[in-house]
Motif scaffolding. Sequence first.
Motif, PDB file in Angstrom:
ATOM      1  N   VAL A  95       8.603  42.187  -2.222  1.00  0.00           N
ATOM      2  CA  VAL A  95       9.560  41.439  -3.040  1.00  0.00           C
ATOM      3  C   VAL A  95      10.366  42.392  -3.930  1.00  0.00           C
ATOM      4  N   GLY A  96      11.674  42.199  -3.927  1.00  0.00           N
ATOM      5  CA  GLY A  96      12.559  43.038  -4.714  1.00  0.00           C
ATOM      6  C   GLY A  96      13.025  44.288  -3.998  1.00  0.00           C
ATOM      7  N   LYS A  97      12.452  44.567  -2.843  1.00  0.00           N
ATOM      8  CA  LYS A  97      12.825  45.766  -2.098  1.00  0.00           C
ATOM      9  C   LYS A  97      14.046  45.491  -1.211  1.00  0.00           C
ATOM     10  N   GLN A  98      14.767  46.568  -0.894  1.00  0.00           N
ATOM     11  CA  GLN A  98      15.889  46.473   0.026  1.00  0.00           C
ATOM     12  C   GLN A  98      15.386  46.263   1.451  1.00  0.00           C
ATOM     13  N   LEU A  99      16.160  45.517   2.229  1.00  0.00           N
ATOM     14  CA  LEU A  99      15.811  45.365   3.639  1.00  0.00           C
ATOM     15  C   LEU A  99      15.917  46.717   4.343  1.00  0.00           C
ATOM     16  N   PRO A 100      14.976  47.015   5.228  1.00  0.00           N
ATOM     17  CA  PRO A 100      15.047  48.280   5.961  1.00  0.00           C
ATOM     18  C   PRO A 100      16.294  48.354   6.830  1.00  0.00           C
ATOM     19  N   GLU A 101      16.791  49.585   6.975  1.00  0.00           N
ATOM     20  CA  GLU A 101      17.899  49.899   7.882  1.00  0.00           C
ATOM     21  C   GLU A 101      19.172  49.115   7.555  1.00  0.00           C
ATOM     22  N   VAL A 102      19.364  48.810   6.279  1.00  0.00           N
ATOM     23  CA  VAL A 102      20.612  48.190   5.820  1.00  0.00           C
ATOM     24  C   VAL A 102      21.191  49.081   4.728  1.00  0.00           C
ATOM     25  N   PRO A 103      22.158  49.943   5.067  1.00  0.00           N
ATOM     26  CA  PRO A 103      22.745  50.806   4.028  1.00  0.00           C
ATOM     27  C   PRO A 103      23.491  49.969   3.000  1.00  0.00           C
ATOM     28  N   ARG A 104      23.399  50.361   1.752  1.00  0.00           N
ATOM     29  CA  ARG A 104      24.048  49.611   0.675  1.00  0.00           C
ATOM     30  C   ARG A 104      25.562  49.805   0.694  1.00  0.00           C
ATOM     31  N   HIS A 105      26.015  50.976   1.120  1.00  0.00           N
ATOM     32  CA  HIS A 105      27.450  51.267   1.105  1.00  0.00           C
ATOM     33  C   HIS A 105      27.917  51.725   2.487  1.00  0.00           C
ATOM     34  N   ASN A 106      29.062  51.191   2.916  1.00  0.00           N
ATOM     35  CA  ASN A 106      29.732  51.616   4.151  1.00  0.00           C
ATOM     36  C   ASN A 106      31.193  51.880   3.832  1.00  0.00           C
TER      37      ASN A 106
END
Length: 200
Positions: A95-106
């Motif tokens: 909980v609260g963690k970023q989803l794996p393999e989803v870059p925050r910036h593109n």
Amino acid sequence: FDAGSRQLGFSATGFINELHHAVGNVTVAQGPANVPGFGVVPAGGLAIQRQNLDLVRVWGLEGSVHWMPLPKLRLEASYLLDNARVVSATQTSSVGKQLPEVPRHNLVFSVDWQAPAEVHINGRLHWVSRQFDDDQNTLQLASATTVDLAVSRRFGRMWEIFLSVENLLNAQVETGLGSTMGPLNVAPPRFVHGGVRWTW
């Protein structure tokens, strides 16, 4: 939101999405340990199981701007902010963690030019920020920049020759990290291909 004209314009879109009962790879134990159902997990290794994620929330912003300094030359830049996090899950450590393999910036820059002699040139630079390869956000994949280039020329309405180079600068793009000890998986290196197209 869209504004501008064919020569100069921009667009921006904000979004919030909620996904219920998603399925993800969830870390249930870290090595070294003897984990029921997994056996011996070595030091640096992870015991991962497919589990439901009760709620995932994704919010972000997508924007682009284009400019045509010449009638046959188009420049474009686009940006995507993608904040995808686990809101509720059985494995509360996710909980609260970023989803794996989803870059925050593109970030993408592209050039499209209809050059003289019916030659078409398209170039693209794509940058992605760092991302995580596990639900605990401990395995980090580095940011990466790739450049692609394509050149083509039409002959009449039916024939076209083309040459494309993907990952022109032969950048190393990390795609997977099995554990804190590795191994590290990477995307393909520079790839050159060309040919002849016939359409009817």
